[in-house]
Design a protein around this motif. Structure first.
Motif, mmCIF file in Angstrom:
data_model
loop_
_atom_site.group_PDB
_atom_site.id
_atom_site.type_symbol
_atom_site.label_atom_id
_atom_site.label_comp_id
_atom_site.label_asym_id
_atom_site.label_seq_id
_atom_site.Cartn_x
_atom_site.Cartn_y
_atom_site.Cartn_z
ATOM 1 N N UNK A 57 0.851 -1.188 -0.143
ATOM 2 C CA UNK A 57 -0.042 -0.026 -0.044
ATOM 3 C C UNK A 57 0.799 1.432 -0.006
ATOM 4 N N UNK A 58 2.136 0.987 0.747
ATOM 5 C CA UNK A 58 3.030 2.446 0.654
ATOM 6 C C UNK A 58 3.270 2.443 -0.346
ATOM 7 N N UNK A 59 3.882 1.403 -1.271
ATOM 8 C CA UNK A 59 4.372 1.853 -2.495
ATOM 9 C C UNK A 59 3.663 2.198 -3.709
ATOM 10 N N UNK A 60 2.170 1.466 -3.592
ATOM 11 C CA UNK A 60 1.531 1.841 -4.648
ATOM 12 C C UNK A 60 0.316 3.160 -4.283
ATOM 13 N N UNK A 61 0.233 3.301 -3.246
ATOM 14 C CA UNK A 61 -0.813 4.498 -2.758
ATOM 15 C C UNK A 61 -0.055 5.332 -1.549
ATOM 16 N N UNK A 62 0.936 5.719 -1.924
ATOM 17 C CA UNK A 62 1.781 6.705 -0.804
ATOM 18 C C UNK A 62 0.926 7.705 -0.360
ATOM 19 N N UNK A 63 0.834 7.628 1.153
ATOM 20 C CA UNK A 63 0.180 8.709 1.837
ATOM 21 C C UNK A 63 -1.592 8.445 1.749
ATOM 22 N N UNK A 64 -1.756 7.455 1.264
ATOM 23 C CA UNK A 64 -3.450 7.060 1.078
ATOM 24 C C UNK A 64 -3.948 6.236 2.527
ATOM 25 N N UNK A 65 -3.146 5.243 2.832
ATOM 26 C CA UNK A 65 -3.675 4.328 3.785
ATOM 27 C C UNK A 65 -2.812 4.551 5.184
ATOM 28 N N UNK A 66 -2.156 5.573 4.974
ATOM 29 C CA UNK A 66 -1.373 6.190 6.268
ATOM 30 C C UNK A 66 -1.492 7.690 6.514
ATOM 31 N N UNK A 67 -1.467 8.005 7.639
ATOM 32 C CA UNK A 67 -1.581 9.584 7.977
ATOM 33 C C UNK A 67 -1.148 9.921 9.394
ATOM 34 N N UNK A 68 -0.937 11.345 9.515
ATOM 35 C CA UNK A 68 -0.386 11.890 10.696
ATOM 36 C C UNK A 68 -1.670 11.885 11.673
ATOM 37 N N UNK A 69 -1.373 11.578 12.925
ATOM 38 C CA UNK A 69 -2.100 12.107 14.022
ATOM 39 C C UNK A 69 -1.447 12.463 15.019
ATOM 40 N N UNK A 70 -1.927 13.352 16.010
ATOM 41 C CA UNK A 70 -0.962 13.518 17.355
ATOM 42 C C UNK A 70 -1.068 12.757 18.376
ATOM 43 N N UNK A 71 -0.296 11.631 18.295
ATOM 44 C CA UNK A 71 -0.449 10.837 19.101
ATOM 45 C C UNK A 71 0.790 10.868 20.289
ATOM 46 N N UNK A 72 0.471 10.794 21.588
ATOM 47 C CA UNK A 72 1.691 10.814 22.477
ATOM 48 C C UNK A 72 1.784 9.714 23.650
ATOM 49 N N UNK A 73 2.975 8.973 23.246
ATOM 50 C CA UNK A 73 3.103 7.795 24.075
ATOM 51 C C UNK A 73 3.263 7.854 25.640
ATOM 52 N N UNK A 74 2.486 7.080 26.221
ATOM 53 C CA UNK A 74 1.734 7.040 27.567
ATOM 54 C C UNK A 74 0.724 7.848 27.853
ATOM 55 N N UNK A 75 0.020 8.455 26.885
ATOM 56 C CA UNK A 75 -1.347 9.338 27.168
ATOM 57 C C UNK A 75 -2.252 8.309 26.666
ATOM 58 N N UNK A 76 -3.431 8.382 27.359
ATOM 59 C CA UNK A 76 -4.669 7.750 26.986
ATOM 60 C C UNK A 76 -5.247 8.216 25.613
ATOM 61 N N UNK A 77 -5.503 7.164 24.806
ATOM 62 C CA UNK A 77 -6.024 7.560 23.373
ATOM 63 C C UNK A 77 -7.251 6.965 23.083
ATOM 64 N N UNK A 78 -8.341 7.588 22.421
ATOM 65 C CA UNK A 78 -9.269 7.059 22.182
ATOM 66 C C UNK A 78 -9.711 6.965 20.866
ATOM 67 N N UNK A 79 -10.117 5.862 20.326
ATOM 68 C CA UNK A 79 -10.253 5.640 18.961
ATOM 69 C C UNK A 79 -11.518 4.943 18.504
ATOM 70 N N UNK A 80 -12.228 5.496 17.649
ATOM 71 C CA UNK A 80 -13.403 5.019 17.332
ATOM 72 C C UNK A 80 -13.187 4.731 15.763
ATOM 73 N N UNK A 81 -13.810 3.495 15.321
ATOM 74 C CA UNK A 81 -13.739 3.026 14.026
ATOM 75 C C UNK A 81 -15.011 2.549 13.629
ATOM 76 N N UNK A 82 -15.316 3.311 12.305
ATOM 77 C CA UNK A 82 -16.546 2.862 11.585
ATOM 78 C C UNK A 82 -16.408 2.252 10.356
ATOM 79 N N UNK A 83 -16.926 0.879 10.525
ATOM 80 C CA UNK A 83 -16.850 0.227 9.343
ATOM 81 C C UNK A 83 -18.261 0.187 8.527
#
Length: 103
Positions: A57-83
């Motif tokens: 995916x990185x080779x064929x579609x760079x930047x499409x299936x990955x992104x930046x998000x402000x994650x902080x190691x050791x901090x509580x992180x809430x994630x919501x996935x909608x499928x």
């Protein structure tokens, strides 16, 4: 934590028998605030193993299936996935929020 430490959290869904295939969202907390912009851009990632691996995916579609998000190691992180599904293709979205650590 050593500065070169890396790790990730994976959430697998739509998984085949015995894990032969699956869709996975990865959070890479140490990438979220890395000095290197390219590494920060890999803070969240989607893959569909085995056919659509991260490297394919990185080779064929760079930047499409990955992104930046402000994650902080050791901090509580809430994630919501909608499928879901629309008329053209599977629909997957994620929302991520870093929250203050509970005392």
């Amino acid at each position: 934590m050593p500065p070169d430490s890396r790790g990730f959290i994976g959430v697998s869904f739509r998984t085949g028998a015995h894990g032969t295939w699956s869709d996975v969202f990865y959070l890479r907390p140490t990438n979220g605030r890395a000095d290197d912009q390219l590494r920060r851009n890999h803070a969240v990632q989607y893959v569909s193993d085995p056919e659509f691996s991260w490297s394919r995916l990185r080779q064929e579609s760079p930047g499409v299936y990955e992104s930046y998000v402000d994650l902080e190691p050791g901090a509580w992180t809430s994630m919501r996935i909608e499928v879901g599904r629309d008329d053209r293709a599977p629909l997957c979205q994620w929302r991520i929020a870093t929250m203050p650590r509970h005392q």
